[in-house]
Design a protein around this motif. Structure first.
Motif, short mmCIF file in Angstrom:
data_model
loop_
_atom_site.label_atom_id
_atom_site.label_comp_id
_atom_site.label_asym_id
_atom_site.label_seq_id
_atom_site.Cartn_x
_atom_site.Cartn_y
_atom_site.Cartn_z
N LEU A 125 8.91 51.45 4.09
CA LEU A 125 7.58 51.12 3.59
C LEU A 125 6.87 50.11 4.49
CD1 LEU A 125 8.39 50.91 -0.22
CD2 LEU A 125 7.15 52.74 0.97
N ASP A 126 7.61 49.15 5.02
CA ASP A 126 7.04 48.17 5.94
C ASP A 126 6.55 48.85 7.22
OD1 ASP A 126 6.38 45.53 6.81
OD2 ASP A 126 8.23 45.48 7.98
N PHE A 127 7.34 49.78 7.74
CA PHE A 127 6.95 50.52 8.94
C PHE A 127 5.67 51.30 8.69
CE2 PHE A 127 6.95 54.57 11.26
CZ PHE A 127 6.90 54.09 12.56
N ILE A 128 5.61 52.03 7.58
CA ILE A 128 4.42 52.83 7.26
C ILE A 128 3.21 51.93 7.06
CG2 ILE A 128 3.38 54.39 5.55
CD1 ILE A 128 6.24 55.56 5.17
N ARG A 129 3.41 50.81 6.40
CA ARG A 129 2.29 49.88 6.19
C ARG A 129 1.71 49.41 7.54
NH1 ARG A 129 1.85 44.80 6.72
NH2 ARG A 129 4.08 44.37 6.85
N GLN A 130 2.59 49.14 8.48
CA GLN A 130 2.14 48.64 9.77
C GLN A 130 1.56 49.73 10.67
OE1 GLN A 130 4.63 45.66 11.82
NE2 GLN A 130 5.99 45.85 10.04
N ILE A 131 2.18 50.89 10.70
CA ILE A 131 1.76 51.94 11.65
C ILE A 131 0.58 52.74 11.09
CG2 ILE A 131 3.27 53.85 10.92
CD1 ILE A 131 2.67 52.86 14.55
N GLY A 132 0.41 52.75 9.78
CA GLY A 132 -0.69 53.51 9.19
C GLY A 132 -0.31 54.97 9.01
N ASN A 133 -0.30 55.72 10.10
CA ASN A 133 0.08 57.13 10.06
C ASN A 133 1.36 57.30 10.88
OD1 ASN A 133 0.43 59.86 10.31
ND2 ASN A 133 -1.69 60.31 10.80
N PRO A 134 2.50 57.49 10.22
CA PRO A 134 3.75 57.63 10.96
C PRO A 134 3.85 58.94 11.74
CG PRO A 134 4.14 58.02 8.64
CD PRO A 134 2.71 57.57 8.77
N TYR A 135 2.93 59.86 11.50
CA TYR A 135 2.93 61.15 12.19
C TYR A 135 2.07 61.14 13.44
CZ TYR A 135 5.04 62.79 7.88
OH TYR A 135 5.86 62.95 6.81
N CYS A 136 1.18 60.17 13.57
CA CYS A 136 0.29 60.12 14.72
C CYS A 136 -0.06 58.66 15.01
CB CYS A 136 -0.97 60.94 14.46
SG CYS A 136 -2.00 61.17 15.91
N TYR A 137 0.30 58.21 16.19
CA TYR A 137 0.08 56.81 16.57
C TYR A 137 -0.03 56.73 18.09
CZ TYR A 137 5.11 57.37 17.19
OH TYR A 137 6.34 57.83 17.55
N ARG A 138 -0.24 55.54 18.60
CA ARG A 138 -0.32 55.35 20.04
C ARG A 138 0.93 54.64 20.55
NH1 ARG A 138 -3.36 51.74 22.04
NH2 ARG A 138 -3.93 50.73 20.11
N ASP A 182 -8.53 55.03 19.65
CA ASP A 182 -8.81 53.64 19.30
C ASP A 182 -8.60 53.35 17.82
OD1 ASP A 182 -9.42 52.97 21.93
OD2 ASP A 182 -11.53 53.52 21.68
N MET A 183 -8.55 54.41 17.01
CA MET A 183 -8.34 54.24 15.58
C MET A 183 -6.85 54.26 15.21
SD MET A 183 -11.34 53.76 14.57
CE MET A 183 -11.05 53.72 12.82
N LEU A 184 -5.99 54.57 16.18
CA LEU A 184 -4.55 54.64 15.93
C LEU A 184 -3.90 53.31 16.27
CD1 LEU A 184 -3.83 58.12 17.53
CD2 LEU A 184 -4.21 57.61 15.10
N ARG A 185 -2.84 52.99 15.56
CA ARG A 185 -2.11 51.76 15.84
C ARG A 185 -1.07 52.00 16.92
NH1 ARG A 185 -1.83 50.63 9.74
NH2 ARG A 185 -3.94 49.90 9.37
#
Length: 88
Positions: free
Chosen positions: A46-59, A25-28
């Motif tokens: 940079l826009d992608f990272i800003r939106q996804i938060g963690n580019p290595y772990c997401y939902r 629930d804490m992942l984007r």
């Protein structure tokens, strides 16, 4: 808009997220990320990272995705072909 510069420690922490203990629930959700393709490459990243938060772990929906990279000359395509051959 001011861009955040990540420290080595912050990047390592993102890379080292443990799938067994991460709160999904804490992942984007990557399906919610909308990158402006008109931006220059660096700005898109940079826009992608800003939106996804963690580019290595997401939902992706109900699934948690963890991305990692290995220093090798083997391509993803090579790995996929090897996997398919193994399963067939």
């Amino acid at each position: 808009m001011e861009q955040h510069t990540y420290t080595r420690e912050e990047v390592e922490a993102m890379q080292n997220v443990d799938l067994r203990t991460v709160d999904p629930d804490m992942l984007r959700d990557i399906r919610d990320v909308k990158v402006n393709t008109a931006l220059p490459k660096r700005e898109r990243i940079l826009d992608f990272i800003r939106q996804i938060g963690n580019p290595y772990c997401y939902r992706h929906g109900k699934y948690v995705v963890k991305v990692s990279f290995t220093d090798t000359d083997v391509t993803l395509e090579d790995r996929m072909l090897s996997y398919i051959r193994l399963k067939c």
